[in-house]
Design a protein around this motif. Structure first.
Motif, PDB file in Angstrom:
ATOM      1  N   PHE A 335       0.817  -1.213   0.000  1.00  0.00           N
ATOM      2  CA  PHE A 335       0.000   0.000   0.000  1.00  0.00           C
ATOM      3  C   PHE A 335       0.855   1.270   0.000  1.00  0.00           C
ATOM      4  O   PHE A 335       0.548   2.240  -0.689  1.00  0.00           O
ATOM      5  N   GLN A 336       1.924   1.268   0.801  1.00  0.00           N
ATOM      6  CA  GLN A 336       2.797   2.444   0.802  1.00  0.00           C
ATOM      7  C   GLN A 336       3.500   2.594  -0.541  1.00  0.00           C
ATOM      8  O   GLN A 336       3.711   3.718  -1.019  1.00  0.00           O
ATOM      9  N   MET A 337       3.878   1.483  -1.140  1.00  0.00           N
ATOM     10  CA  MET A 337       4.506   1.530  -2.464  1.00  0.00           C
ATOM     11  C   MET A 337       3.558   2.149  -3.481  1.00  0.00           C
ATOM     12  O   MET A 337       3.946   3.014  -4.274  1.00  0.00           O
ATOM     13  N   HIS A 338       2.298   1.720  -3.433  1.00  0.00           N
ATOM     14  CA  HIS A 338       1.303   2.292  -4.348  1.00  0.00           C
ATOM     15  C   HIS A 338       1.123   3.793  -4.094  1.00  0.00           C
ATOM     16  O   HIS A 338       1.073   4.590  -5.039  1.00  0.00           O
ATOM     17  N   ALA A 339       1.019   4.177  -2.822  1.00  0.00           N
ATOM     18  CA  ALA A 339       0.743   5.574  -2.497  1.00  0.00           C
ATOM     19  C   ALA A 339       1.878   6.495  -2.920  1.00  0.00           C
ATOM     20  O   ALA A 339       1.649   7.575  -3.480  1.00  0.00           O
ATOM     21  N   LEU A 340       3.113   6.088  -2.663  1.00  0.00           N
ATOM     22  CA  LEU A 340       4.258   6.932  -3.020  1.00  0.00           C
ATOM     23  C   LEU A 340       4.460   6.993  -4.529  1.00  0.00           C
ATOM     24  O   LEU A 340       4.800   8.046  -5.079  1.00  0.00           O
ATOM     25  N   SER A 341       4.250   5.863  -5.203  1.00  0.00           N
ATOM     26  CA  SER A 341       4.328   5.868  -6.669  1.00  0.00           C
ATOM     27  C   SER A 341       3.233   6.751  -7.258  1.00  0.00           C
ATOM     28  O   SER A 341       3.451   7.471  -8.239  1.00  0.00           O
ATOM     29  N   ALA A 342       2.041   6.692  -6.659  1.00  0.00           N
ATOM     30  CA  ALA A 342       0.936   7.538  -7.118  1.00  0.00           C
ATOM     31  C   ALA A 342       1.253   9.011  -6.915  1.00  0.00           C
ATOM     32  O   ALA A 342       0.911   9.854  -7.760  1.00  0.00           O
ATOM     33  N   GLU A 343       1.910   9.350  -5.802  1.00  0.00           N
ATOM     34  CA  GLU A 343       2.285  10.742  -5.558  1.00  0.00           C
ATOM     35  C   GLU A 343       3.296  11.217  -6.597  1.00  0.00           C
ATOM     36  O   GLU A 343       3.215  12.334  -7.097  1.00  0.00           O
ATOM     37  N   ALA A 344       4.260  10.355  -6.930  1.00  0.00           N
ATOM     38  CA  ALA A 344       5.226  10.706  -7.969  1.00  0.00           C
ATOM     39  C   ALA A 344       4.533  10.886  -9.316  1.00  0.00           C
ATOM     40  O   ALA A 344       4.823  11.829 -10.061  1.00  0.00           O
ATOM     41  N   PHE A 345       3.595   9.976  -9.628  1.00  0.00           N
ATOM     42  CA  PHE A 345       2.849  10.087 -10.887  1.00  0.00           C
ATOM     43  C   PHE A 345       2.036  11.382 -10.913  1.00  0.00           C
ATOM     44  O   PHE A 345       1.947  12.056 -11.951  1.00  0.00           O
ATOM     45  N   THR A 346       1.455  11.747  -9.785  1.00  0.00           N
ATOM     46  CA  THR A 346       0.642  12.962  -9.710  1.00  0.00           C
ATOM     47  C   THR A 346       1.483  14.205  -9.953  1.00  0.00           C
ATOM     48  O   THR A 346       1.096  15.093 -10.733  1.00  0.00           O
ATOM     49  N   GLN A 347       2.640  14.292  -9.297  1.00  0.00           N
ATOM     50  CA  GLN A 347       3.511  15.443  -9.507  1.00  0.00           C
ATOM     51  C   GLN A 347       3.975  15.520 -10.956  1.00  0.00           C
ATOM     52  O   GLN A 347       4.124  16.609 -11.523  1.00  0.00           O
ATOM     53  N   PHE A 348       4.194  14.371 -11.557  1.00  0.00           N
ATOM     54  CA  PHE A 348       4.550  14.293 -12.972  1.00  0.00           C
ATOM     55  C   PHE A 348       3.398  14.787 -13.847  1.00  0.00           C
ATOM     56  O   PHE A 348       3.574  15.634 -14.734  1.00  0.00           O
ATOM     57  N   ALA A 349       2.192  14.299 -13.582  1.00  0.00           N
ATOM     58  CA  ALA A 349       1.033  14.630 -14.416  1.00  0.00           C
ATOM     59  C   ALA A 349       0.611  16.094 -14.281  1.00  0.00           C
ATOM     60  O   ALA A 349       0.106  16.693 -15.245  1.00  0.00           O
ATOM     61  N   LEU A 350       0.794  16.673 -13.100  1.00  0.00           N
ATOM     62  CA  LEU A 350       0.385  18.063 -12.888  1.00  0.00           C
ATOM     63  C   LEU A 350       1.172  19.042 -13.752  1.00  0.00           C
ATOM     64  O   LEU A 350       0.760  20.192 -13.918  1.00  0.00           O
ATOM     65  N   ARG A 351       2.272  18.609 -14.313  1.00  0.00           N
ATOM     66  CA  ARG A 351       3.090  19.480 -15.151  1.00  0.00           C
ATOM     67  C   ARG A 351       2.883  19.205 -16.640  1.00  0.00           C
ATOM     68  O   ARG A 351       3.641  19.666 -17.480  1.00  0.00           O
ATOM     69  N   LEU A 352       1.841  18.436 -16.940  1.00  0.00           N
ATOM     70  CA  LEU A 352       1.495  18.126 -18.321  1.00  0.00           C
ATOM     71  C   LEU A 352       0.086  18.620 -18.611  1.00  0.00           C
ATOM     72  O   LEU A 352      -0.710  18.834 -17.701  1.00  0.00           O
ATOM     73  N   ASP A 353      -0.229  18.807 -19.890  1.00  0.00           N
ATOM     74  CA  ASP A 353      -1.611  19.130 -20.239  1.00  0.00           C
ATOM     75  C   ASP A 353      -2.396  17.831 -20.446  1.00  0.00           C
ATOM     76  O   ASP A 353      -1.821  16.736 -20.475  1.00  0.00           O
ATOM     77  N   LEU A 354      -3.707  17.946 -20.577  1.00  0.00           N
ATOM     78  CA  LEU A 354      -4.562  16.761 -20.645  1.00  0.00           C
ATOM     79  C   LEU A 354      -4.184  15.830 -21.790  1.00  0.00           C
ATOM     80  O   LEU A 354      -4.232  14.604 -21.649  1.00  0.00           O
ATOM     81  N   GLU A 355      -3.841  16.405 -22.922  1.00  0.00           N
ATOM     82  CA  GLU A 355      -3.505  15.573 -24.078  1.00  0.00           C
ATOM     83  C   GLU A 355      -2.200  14.813 -23.870  1.00  0.00           C
ATOM     84  O   GLU A 355      -1.982  13.775 -24.501  1.00  0.00           O
ATOM     85  N   GLN A 356      -1.326  15.313 -23.002  1.00  0.00           N
ATOM     86  CA  GLN A 356      -0.100  14.587 -22.687  1.00  0.00           C
ATOM     87  C   GLN A 356      -0.349  13.515 -21.622  1.00  0.00           C
ATOM     88  O   GLN A 356       0.272  12.452 -21.635  1.00  0.00           O
ATOM     89  N   ILE A 357      -1.288  13.802 -20.709  1.00  0.00           N
ATOM     90  CA  ILE A 357      -1.591  12.837 -19.653  1.00  0.00           C
ATOM     91  C   ILE A 357      -2.366  11.642 -20.200  1.00  0.00           C
ATOM     92  O   ILE A 357      -2.177  10.498 -19.758  1.00  0.00           O
ATOM     93  N   ARG A 358      -3.228  11.889 -21.183  1.00  0.00           N
ATOM     94  CA  ARG A 358      -4.128  10.838 -21.675  1.00  0.00           C
ATOM     95  C   ARG A 358      -3.382   9.561 -22.088  1.00  0.00           C
ATOM     96  O   ARG A 358      -3.733   8.459 -21.644  1.00  0.00           O
ATOM     97  N   PRO A 359      -2.344   9.642 -22.952  1.00  0.00           N
ATOM     98  CA  PRO A 359      -1.655   8.394 -23.321  1.00  0.00           C
ATOM     99  C   PRO A 359      -0.953   7.715 -22.142  1.00  0.00           C
ATOM    100  O   PRO A 359      -0.829   6.495 -22.108  1.00  0.00           O
ATOM    101  N   CYS A 360      -0.523   8.506 -21.175  1.00  0.00           N
ATOM    102  CA  CYS A 360       0.108   7.916 -19.982  1.00  0.00           C
ATOM    103  C   CYS A 360      -0.907   7.114 -19.172  1.00  0.00           C
ATOM    104  O   CYS A 360      -0.607   6.019 -18.679  1.00  0.00           O
ATOM    105  N   MET A 361      -2.135   7.659 -19.048  1.00  0.00           N
ATOM    106  CA  MET A 361      -3.179   6.929 -18.330  1.00  0.00           C
ATOM    107  C   MET A 361      -3.610   5.687 -19.101  1.00  0.00           C
ATOM    108  O   MET A 361      -3.886   4.639 -18.507  1.00  0.00           O
ATOM    109  N   ARG A 362      -3.668   5.782 -20.419  1.00  0.00           N
ATOM    110  CA  ARG A 362      -4.015   4.598 -21.222  1.00  0.00           C
ATOM    111  C   ARG A 362      -2.969   3.505 -21.034  1.00  0.00           C
ATOM    112  O   ARG A 362      -3.298   2.323 -20.913  1.00  0.00           O
ATOM    113  N   GLN A 363      -1.697   3.911 -21.025  1.00  0.00           N
ATOM    114  CA  GLN A 363      -0.609   2.948 -20.809  1.00  0.00           C
ATOM    115  C   GLN A 363      -0.751   2.288 -19.435  1.00  0.00           C
ATOM    116  O   GLN A 363      -0.569   1.071 -19.294  1.00  0.00           O
TER     117      GLN A 363
END
Length: 468
Positions: A335-363
């Motif tokens: 659970f901690q692994m998931h939460a910290l990885s999710a936080e890293a993904f969130t900080q990454f995604a917040l610096r992208l626009d929706l069209e850049q995030i979309r393929p990452c979420m599909r992946q």
């Protein structure tokens, strides 16, 4: 040195010119300082030290430290050419023998090196390749008696704590030039697991992110993620070994979160594909650890108490400020692994626009589906789910739990993204996962009901009182 400082104070000019006068006086004292260094080194710190008492060596090194503090800024050359090489020679000799017998000397040497680094700043670059390796060696010792703090009677603990402080000073002053040593520093940060050193390692990690340019640090962290994933894949499967691998990945995830939190959108966009793949490796650590636990002979019923540890999930907060290593990176859990990885993904995604995030979420969703049309489709059907809670079911379930952690963190940081992106992409997966969860819950209830009947019959046959 106190006499030299008194002389400096006596000859300093008016307060407004004190800085210039002070440097001028210290420069005039340079020949005397150099002569004092050479004499002390020749008399107490060179040649065979077997006839020189430890106390004399400690006092000599402390004297050199005072000279560094007094004259390093005004006249750095003697410090670089005379003092630091002599201190490093003492360190080398101390590391070549029993640490316990040389710990006071090593601690004094660390204090002297820290003073020299802080006084010289980037001027210490000339000696960087000489200073960094022994520091890393002293800081990487894995033998320790101290659990909550450095044991006062354990030499390695004291030397290790002091070496970590010097390494932190080195990062603060010449972080931009530490590329050759980043691999070893990251190894140190992520594999040392004693409780007392965890806060010190967190401070060092935060300074690393603050002082090393992201263009140098992020590739090093991503390479460390690949190496950590390989070590996890080859782990024997024991609980302690898997937990240590998870802690390593958790700390790397927090480093990535800190890096992305300070990064510009242009920087994140420039390495979008590489970063997305590294984040996916981090998210896959939890499922891999759970599967390896089962494949090595672990029981499904023990998985929750050994690696999942749901009680840890209550401490999870979707905020970069809450990434606290003693609480979140000292015990390895899925659970901690998931939460910290999710936080890293969130900080990454917040610096992208929706069209850049979309393929990452599909992946990410494709990874969670693992070849199925929607997540947990087989596990939700009557014939698809295995009867024994196999590693395959555990893998896909943990994958979707990782996706849910990412969605929760993203929705918390940017609520509007749920309606525009997350729900349209994942609504069918959410529905199928609920179906699978309901089916498993019903099967579990039947299992417990049957086990309860057998237990009551056994008690009745033996003449015992049946439970209500």
């Amino acid at each position: 040195c106190e006499a030299l400082q008194d002389r400096t104070d006596l000859h300093s000019g008016p307060k407004s010119d004190a800085g210039e006068e002070d440097d001028d006086v210290k420069k005039r004292c340079a020949p005397l300082c150099s002569a004092a260094m050479k004499h002390v080194i020749k008399s107490f710190l060179s040649g065979s030290k077997s006839s020189i008492g430890e106390d004399a060596q400690v006092v000599s090194v402390k004297f050199l430290e005072s000279l560094c503090s007094f004259s390093a800024k005004a006249t750095p050359k003697p410090i670089l050419k005379i003092c630091i090489p002599a201190v490093l020679a003492c360190v080398e000799e101390g590391l070549s023998g029993p640490t316990k017998s040389k710990s006071p000397v090593l601690v004094a040497c660390c204090a002297c090196l820290q003073t020299a680094i802080e006084q010289l700043g980037r001027g210490v670059m000339e000696r960087l390749n000489d200073i960094a390796p022994p520091l890393l060696q002293m800081a990487s010792s894995r033998e320790s008696k101290g659990k909550k703090g450095p044991a006062a009677d354990d030499a390695k603990d004291l030397v290790k704590a002091r070496a970590l402080q010097v390494l932190q000073a080195l990062v603060k002053n010449v972080g931009a030039f530490l590329s050759p040593f980043l691999k070893d520093i990251l190894q140190l940060l992520t594999t040392q697991l004693l409780p007392w050193e965890t806060p010190m390692l967190e401070d060092l990690g935060r300074d690393l992110v603050a002082c090393v340019p992201a263009r140098l640090l992020l590739p090093a962290v991503q390479s460390a993620v690949v190496a950590a994933e390989q070590d996890l894949s080859s782990a024997a499967g024991g609980e302690s070994e898997l937990a240590a691998c998870l802690v390593r990945m958790q700390r790397l995830a927090s480093l990535k979160a800190w890096i992305f939190a300070q990064a510009t959108p242009d920087f994140v966009s420039s390495g979008l594909e590489v970063s997305a793949n590294a984040l996916l490796r981090l998210l896959s650590a939890g499922p891999k650890a759970a599967v390896q636990f089962l494949q090595s002979g672990g029981e499904v019923d023990d998985l929750t108490s050994k690696l999942l540890k749901p009680e840890q999930s209550g401490k999870i907060v979707g905020s970069i400020a809450a990434v606290n290593w003693p609480e979140r990176c000292s015990v390895g859990t899925v659970f901690q692994m998931h939460a910290l990885s999710a936080e890293a993904f969130t900080q990454f995604a917040l610096r992208l626009d929706l069209e850049q995030i979309r393929p990452c979420m599909r992946q990410l969703l494709d990874w969670a589906r693992d070849g199925q049309a929607v997540a947990l489709a087989k596990q939700g059907s009557k014939k698809g789910a295995s009867e024994d809670g196999s590693a395959t079911d555990t893998d896909v379930a943990c994958r979707f739990l990782a996706v849910l952690s990412v969605m929760r963190a993203l929705a918390s940081a940017a609520p509007g993204i749920s309606e525009e992106l997350l729900l349209p992409l994942s609504i069918k997966d959410l529905s199928s996962s609920l179906t699978a969860a309901r089916r498993y819950a019903m099967k579990l209830a039947v299992h417990h009901r049957s086990a309860g009947r057998k237990r009551r019959k056994g008690l009745a046959a033996g003449g015992g009182a049946a439970p209500p």
